[in-house]
Design an enzyme around this catalytic site. Structure first.
Site, PDB file in Angstrom:
ATOM      1  CD  GLU A   1      44.135  33.093  41.398  1.00  0.00           C
ATOM      2  OE1 GLU A   1      43.859  32.590  42.551  1.00  0.00           O
ATOM      3  OE2 GLU A   1      43.176  33.906  40.835  1.00  0.00           O
TER       4      GLU A   1
ATOM      5  CE  LYS B   1      39.171  39.355  42.526  1.00  0.00           C
ATOM      6  NZ  LYS B   1      38.367  38.792  41.522  1.00  0.00           N
TER       7      LYS B   1
HETATM    8  P1  PGA Z   1      40.642  37.255  38.361  1.00  0.00           P
HETATM    9  O1  PGA Z   1      40.067  36.172  39.294  1.00  0.00           O
HETATM   10  O2  PGA Z   1      41.823  37.933  39.010  1.00  0.00           O
HETATM   11  O3  PGA Z   1      41.266  36.499  36.975  1.00  0.00           O
HETATM   12  O4  PGA Z   1      39.457  37.995  38.286  1.00  0.00           O
HETATM   13  C1  PGA Z   1      40.132  35.823  40.548  1.00  0.00           C
HETATM   14  C2  PGA Z   1      38.581  35.737  41.153  1.00  0.00           C
HETATM   15  O5  PGA Z   1      37.862  35.488  40.253  1.00  0.00           O
HETATM   16  O6  PGA Z   1      38.288  35.785  42.299  1.00  0.00           O
HETATM   17 ZN    ZN Z   2      36.091  35.419  41.661  1.00  0.00          ZN
END
Ligand code: PGA
Ligand code: ZN
Length: 424
Positions: free
Chosen positions: A202, A334
């Site tokens: 990231e 998400k």
């Molecule tokens: P991921 O990680 O998008 O790889 O699942 C992001 C998070 O855990 O917040």
């Molecule tokens: Zn997370």
């Protein structure tokens, strides 16, 4: 009405295939969105459909793209696009599985978001405005990664995200300015000590640390070096992503060669909260350790934001369950965990209905798509997490936030008292 749905294969920030969808309406308005992808996923998430086989490590998405151009395009032809729920319900029932594995969560979220964009385009307004209507909205407070670990950095450290929140920022732009200085300071300190090993998934530094606590200490140093007061101006936020190294009540901290039970893991985190200016911890315990999550929330939940990601997977029913048992006090939102815009909003609304916070979040695999910024603003989420302060799949989101801030009139972050750390 929807007259065309088109899917194509594009590439994400890890160089992996992903699904882009375009939804076109009768008047000619078109909306476009790209599915992101996680690396540390909760077991309850909507499932991305991948081709398997040998090409691109089995991660190709030609079947998902085929579903968009075939079954999904057919099912949505002529459907009234004014109502997101109608579109999403068609997608959900067409798929027919509980985890969207038949058509693919990646196909479904791309189409669902593209339909939202198309509606906004037809109305001639940005997506945030189309979602907010006449409600007064503001910008979310950013949560920004300094160091990456866990599944995003070959487990160099166990904790996945070491982040900062500019709790003293007056405006969205201000919070980015402050974070930029801290990010620079952290990089300078790492380089000076020969501990810089590149960047993680990231965009946070990939640090050559031996312990998790070394990262905490260095974060405090970076905040100070940038000229800010740790805790008052800029505070620490962690995503432990404990499901990645914890299972059946055991937590294996590989880097430190320690094997902890749930109580010891809770005690370790409480010690960190005591010694460092930490205001938020995500997934402190594993998704299968509800008793641990409840114990941690009981011990630390006043004044500390405790976010459920893998444990809640952007699912409204799970959020309500978490509220009932007293595990966590905020939800990570998400869209691709839920699979549709409607289900994503339901999880966020469930959080807000019981006084929980909601942090809209990107995934570790991202693209130039900036939909989440609009969802956060339009739905009144008070925080936004998109990774670090480098790499354009991240900066695209922060920069979009600046544009929205300009349109709304910045000076509009939620009041400090509305956050767990401001209430005390
Ligand atoms: P991921 O990680 O998008 O790889 O699942 C992001 C998070 O855990 O917040
Ligand atoms: Zn997370």
């Amino acid at each position: 009405d929807i007259v065309k749905v088109h899917g194509r294969r594009v590439w994400d920030s890890r160089g992996r295939p992903t699904v882009e969808a375009e939804v076109t309406l009768a008047g000619g308005a078109m909306g476009r969105a790209i599915a992101p992808a996680g690396a540390s996923m909760g077991s309850g998430e909507a499932v991305d459909r991948r081709d398997g086989g040998t090409a691109f490590g089995g991660l190709d998405v030609t079947m998902s793209v085929g579903a968009v151009n075939g079954e999904i395009a057919e099912a949505l032809y002529g459907v009234d696009s004014e109502d997101q729920e109608t579109v999403d319900n068609i997608l959900i029932s067409l798929d027919g599985t509980s985890n969207k594995s038949r058509l693919g969560g990646n196909a479904i979220i791309a189409v669902s978001l593209a339909a939202a964009h198309a509606r906004a385009a037809a109305a001639g307004v940005p997506l945030w405005k189309s979602l907010a209507g006449d409600r007064k909205v503001g910008l979310p407070l950013p949560e920004i990664q300094l160091f990456g670990g866990g599944a995003h950095a070959a487990r160099r450290v166990d904790v996945q995200d070491f982040m900062v929140i500019a709790v003293g920022a007056k405006t969205f732009a201000d919070s980015l300015d402050m974070t930029a200085e801290v990010y620079r300071a952290a990089g300078a300190i790492l380089a000076e000590r020969g501990k810089l090993a590149g960047v993680a998934d990231e965009g946070g530094y990939w640090p050559d640390f031996d312990t998790n606590e070394e990262a905490l200490g260095l974060t405090v140093e970076a905040i100070e070096k940038a000229g800010y007061l740790p805790g008052d101006d800029v505070a620490i936020s962690l995503d432990i992503a404990a499901s990645e190294f914890g299972k059946d009540g055991r937590y294996r901290l590989a880097r430190e060669s320690r094997d902890l039970d749930s109580d010891a893991m809770v005690a370790l985190l409480l010690g960190w909260v005591e010694r460092y200016p930490i205001v938020s911890i995500e997934d402190p315990l594993a998704e299968d350790d509800e008793a641990g999550l409840i114990a941690f929330t009981k011990a630390a939940g006043k004044g500390l934001q405790i976010i459920g990601d893998d444990y809640l997977v952007t699912n409204a029913d799970r959020v309500r369950h978490g509220q009932a048992v007293g595990a966590c006090n905020a939800v990570l939102v998400k869209p691709n965990q839920a699979g549709t815009v409607t289900e994503t909003k339901a999880a966020l609304d469930a959080a807000h209905a019981d006084g929980w916070g909601a942090v809209v979040s990107a995934r570790s695999g991202e693209t130039e798509d900036v939909s989440i910024v609009h969802l956060a603003v339009g739905w009144g989420a008070t925080q936004l997490k998109v990774g670090s302060f480098t790499r354009s799949e991240r900066m695209a989101k922060w920069n979009e936030g600046l544009r929205v801030a300009e349109a709304i009139g910045d000076g509009d972050l939620p009041p400090r008292a509305s956050f767990p750390w401001g209430a005390a």
